[in-house]
Each structure stands twice: as C-alpha cells, then as structure tokens.
Design an enzyme around this catalytic site. Structure first.
Site, mmCIF file in Angstrom:
data_model
loop_
_atom_site.group_PDB
_atom_site.id
_atom_site.type_symbol
_atom_site.label_atom_id
_atom_site.label_comp_id
_atom_site.label_asym_id
_atom_site.label_seq_id
_atom_site.Cartn_x
_atom_site.Cartn_y
_atom_site.Cartn_z
ATOM 1 N N ARG A 153 -57.483 11.801 29.427
ATOM 2 C CA ARG A 153 -56.735 13.087 29.528
ATOM 3 C C ARG A 153 -57.776 14.093 29.746
ATOM 4 O O ARG A 153 -57.303 15.370 29.826
ATOM 5 C CB ARG A 153 -55.639 13.332 28.543
ATOM 6 C CG ARG A 153 -54.306 12.845 28.616
ATOM 7 C CD ARG A 153 -53.585 13.356 27.340
ATOM 8 N NE ARG A 153 -52.063 13.409 27.419
ATOM 9 C CZ ARG A 153 -51.344 12.439 27.393
ATOM 10 N NH1 ARG A 153 -51.502 11.317 27.050
ATOM 11 N NH2 ARG A 153 -49.955 12.588 27.141
ATOM 12 N N LYS A 181 -45.019 7.052 33.733
ATOM 13 C CA LYS A 181 -46.203 6.137 33.454
ATOM 14 C C LYS A 181 -45.926 4.807 32.323
ATOM 15 O O LYS A 181 -46.170 3.886 32.385
ATOM 16 C CB LYS A 181 -47.529 6.765 32.793
ATOM 17 C CG LYS A 181 -47.998 8.135 33.764
ATOM 18 C CD LYS A 181 -49.124 8.737 33.166
ATOM 19 C CE LYS A 181 -48.906 9.395 32.088
ATOM 20 N NZ LYS A 181 -48.110 10.223 31.837
ATOM 21 N N ARG A 193 -34.869 12.485 27.882
ATOM 22 C CA ARG A 193 -35.810 10.990 27.405
ATOM 23 C C ARG A 193 -35.146 10.823 25.861
ATOM 24 O O ARG A 193 -35.124 11.730 25.035
ATOM 25 C CB ARG A 193 -37.245 11.184 27.392
ATOM 26 C CG ARG A 193 -37.878 9.957 27.125
ATOM 27 C CD ARG A 193 -39.193 9.823 27.679
ATOM 28 N NE ARG A 193 -40.158 10.888 26.969
ATOM 29 C CZ ARG A 193 -41.479 10.588 27.433
ATOM 30 N NH1 ARG A 193 -41.646 9.881 28.135
ATOM 31 N NH2 ARG A 193 -42.267 11.510 26.743
ATOM 32 N N ARG A 224 -38.021 12.413 20.882
ATOM 33 C CA ARG A 224 -39.293 12.896 20.484
ATOM 34 C C ARG A 224 -39.450 14.367 20.079
ATOM 35 O O ARG A 224 -39.223 15.090 21.010
ATOM 36 C CB ARG A 224 -40.375 12.319 21.494
ATOM 37 C CG ARG A 224 -40.690 11.077 21.456
ATOM 38 C CD ARG A 224 -41.751 10.546 22.715
ATOM 39 N NE ARG A 224 -42.773 11.531 22.973
ATOM 40 C CZ ARG A 224 -43.613 11.018 23.915
ATOM 41 N NH1 ARG A 224 -43.471 9.986 24.639
ATOM 42 N NH2 ARG A 224 -44.710 12.033 24.063
ATOM 43 N N ARG A 239 -46.961 21.043 26.933
ATOM 44 C CA ARG A 239 -47.378 19.977 27.432
ATOM 45 C C ARG A 239 -47.998 19.915 29.003
ATOM 46 O O ARG A 239 -48.827 19.485 29.406
ATOM 47 C CB ARG A 239 -46.555 18.509 26.951
ATOM 48 C CG ARG A 239 -46.609 18.198 25.818
ATOM 49 C CD ARG A 239 -45.582 17.200 25.320
ATOM 50 N NE ARG A 239 -45.664 16.218 26.020
ATOM 51 C CZ ARG A 239 -44.447 15.106 26.177
ATOM 52 N NH1 ARG A 239 -43.402 15.648 25.795
ATOM 53 N NH2 ARG A 239 -44.819 14.013 26.583
HETATM 54 P P1 AMP Z 1 -47.705 10.649 25.576
HETATM 55 O O1 AMP Z 1 -46.874 9.644 24.705
HETATM 56 O O2 AMP Z 1 -49.069 10.026 26.326
HETATM 57 O O3 AMP Z 1 -47.276 11.926 26.176
HETATM 58 O O4 AMP Z 1 -48.690 11.445 24.163
HETATM 59 C C1 AMP Z 1 -48.050 11.962 23.445
HETATM 60 C C2 AMP Z 1 -49.173 12.949 22.477
HETATM 61 O O5 AMP Z 1 -50.429 12.286 22.113
HETATM 62 C C3 AMP Z 1 -49.838 13.825 23.409
HETATM 63 O O6 AMP Z 1 -49.172 15.170 23.529
HETATM 64 C C4 AMP Z 1 -51.187 14.254 22.482
HETATM 65 O O7 AMP Z 1 -50.841 15.070 21.565
HETATM 66 C C5 AMP Z 1 -51.433 12.802 22.183
HETATM 67 N N1 AMP Z 1 -52.423 12.209 23.191
HETATM 68 C C6 AMP Z 1 -51.893 10.925 23.700
HETATM 69 N N2 AMP Z 1 -52.932 10.596 24.320
HETATM 70 C C7 AMP Z 1 -53.862 11.302 24.335
HETATM 71 C C8 AMP Z 1 -55.410 11.611 24.952
HETATM 72 N N3 AMP Z 1 -55.826 10.656 25.842
HETATM 73 N N4 AMP Z 1 -56.160 12.679 24.353
HETATM 74 C C9 AMP Z 1 -55.609 13.389 23.491
HETATM 75 N N5 AMP Z 1 -54.385 13.452 22.913
HETATM 76 C C10 AMP Z 1 -53.634 12.559 23.372
#
Ligand code: AMP
Length: 209
Positions: free
Chosen positions: A88, A13, A122, A155, A166
């Site tokens: 989410r 994404k 990654r 990360r 996740r």
């Molecule tokens: P991402 O980079 O989108 O994989 O997000 C990394 C982390 O940020 C996720 O594993 C969550 O801990 C937090 N996070 C990101 N977006 C959200 C969301 N919409 N709701 C809750 N936690 C989020």
C-alpha cells in the site's frame, strides 16, 4: 502465479481474490484479514493495530512488512499467491520486491461514487470473513451469514467517516503505486465495475487462463 491486487478500498479486490484463488489454485493473502484476525485473537499485534484499523489509517510499514514476511514462510506460497491490500506504500513495494518476484499487478479501476456505495452497504461474516452487500450481494436471510447462521457485521471502518479517510489515505499513499508498477511493465488495468462473475472472467482472460 505471483499476483498483486491493487486498487482503492471497495474496488472488490477481496471478493475477486476469493474467487480467483479457487480458479488459480493459489492462496489469497489479505493483510487486512490478517490484521483483523490478530485483533480478534487479541494478540500483541492485534492490540497494536486495533485503533489504526478503526480510523482507516495505515499500519506502519515495518509492522506490515514483517507480518507479510512471516506469511511467506508458509510453503503454501511457493507456487504463487494473490496479495490483496499489500503493498500500500512505495516502501512496502520495495520490500516486497526483495522478498518475491511479482509477475502481474492488477489495477482494479472504479469510480469514487461506486466505492462509497459498495463500502457503506458491505457486510461481513465475522468468523469466515465472507463478504456480502445489502443490495448487490445479499445473504439469503437479511443480516445472516448463509453458511454459519451468525449475524453479519459492518466493519468499523466501513462507516461513512472512516470510508472518506480511507479514500484519502489511498489517494495519498497507495495511488502512486500505479505508476510505480506501470513503469516496471507489470500493471494490468481491470474494469472493476459490474458483477463479480464477469470481473473474474475478464481477469482470467487477461492472465491467459
Ligand atoms: P483492508 O481490509 O485491505 O481494507 O484493510 C483494512 C485496514 O488494515 C486498512 O485500512 C489499514 O488500516 C490496515 N492495512 C491493511 N493492509 C495494509 C497495508 N498493506 N499497510 C498498512 N495498513 C494496512
């Protein structure tokens, strides 16, 4: 164009959003990037969410929705946006519907094995957030960001244990959004396998661009 990118972690994404924002001329809003920036800057929000991100759990809806609400106050979102990683949960999706009218939700489809392969390889440039992959999208010099020359990082939540958590969190809390948006007639399925260059072309085609 008001877009949501929906899909499991590792579906690409963020990579596709970075390409699509140039082609569509709209900002890319990644809630994950916003949280990581807050952690880096050691803000109150950053302190509050640091351990949650490291574990792969979700930040509480109220905190996340408030952050997005503030981001929407910036006028760069007036003519459209790409939301990446938000909503989410159903609660977040309901809150989003109150804030903005969503035109399309792109459902990035990809198998579980491919996700694990993508996430574990990654790497990221810490200052720009630019994403690489050790095999699929390597930097010119191993371990080094092409643009800034800084070392790439992995990360914390791209390590094996957090990845599995996740995925579980995604299946439990986020996957129900697929039927939520399909029932509203907003969902477009997108095959997320293959190279970013072909996925972005397929995306622009389904969007009629
Ligand atoms: P991402 O980079 O989108 O994989 O997000 C990394 C982390 O940020 C996720 O594993 C969550 O801990 C937090 N996070 C990101 N977006 C959200 C969301 N919409 N709701 C809750 N936690 C989020």
């Amino acid at each position: 164009m008001n877009l949501v990118f929906l899909g499991p972690p590792g579906a690409g994404k963020g990579t596709i959003a970075a390409l699509a924002k140039e082609r569509l001329g709209v900002p890319h809003i990644s809630t994950g990037d916003l949280f990581r920036a807050a952690i880096k800057q050691e803000t109150e929000l950053g302190k509050q969410v640091k351990s949650i991100l490291a574990s792969g759990e979700l930040v509480p809806d109220s905190v996340t929705v408030e952050m997005v609400r503030q981001r929407f106050e910036n006028s760069d979102t007036d003519n459209g946006f790409i939301l990446d990683g938000f909503p989410r949960t159903i609660t977040q999706a309901d809150a989003l519907a109150e804030m903005r009218k969503i035109e399309y939700v792109i459902n990035f489809q990809i198998g579980r094995d491919e996700i694990v392969k993508r996430l574990s390889g990654r790497r990221m440039a810490k200052s720009s957030g630019k994403i690489y992959h050790i095999i699929y999208n390597p930097p010119k010099v191993e371990g080094i960001d092409d643009e800034t020359g800084e070392p790439l990082i992995q990360r914390e939540d791209d390590k094996e244990e957090a990845i599995l958590n996740r995925l579980e969190v995604y299946e439990r809390q986020t996957e129900p959004l697929i039927s939520y948006y399909r029932e509203k007639g907003l969902l477009i399925d997108l095959d997320a396998k293959g190279k970013p260059e072909s996925i972005i072309e397929a995306l622009l085609k389904v969007l009629g661009q």
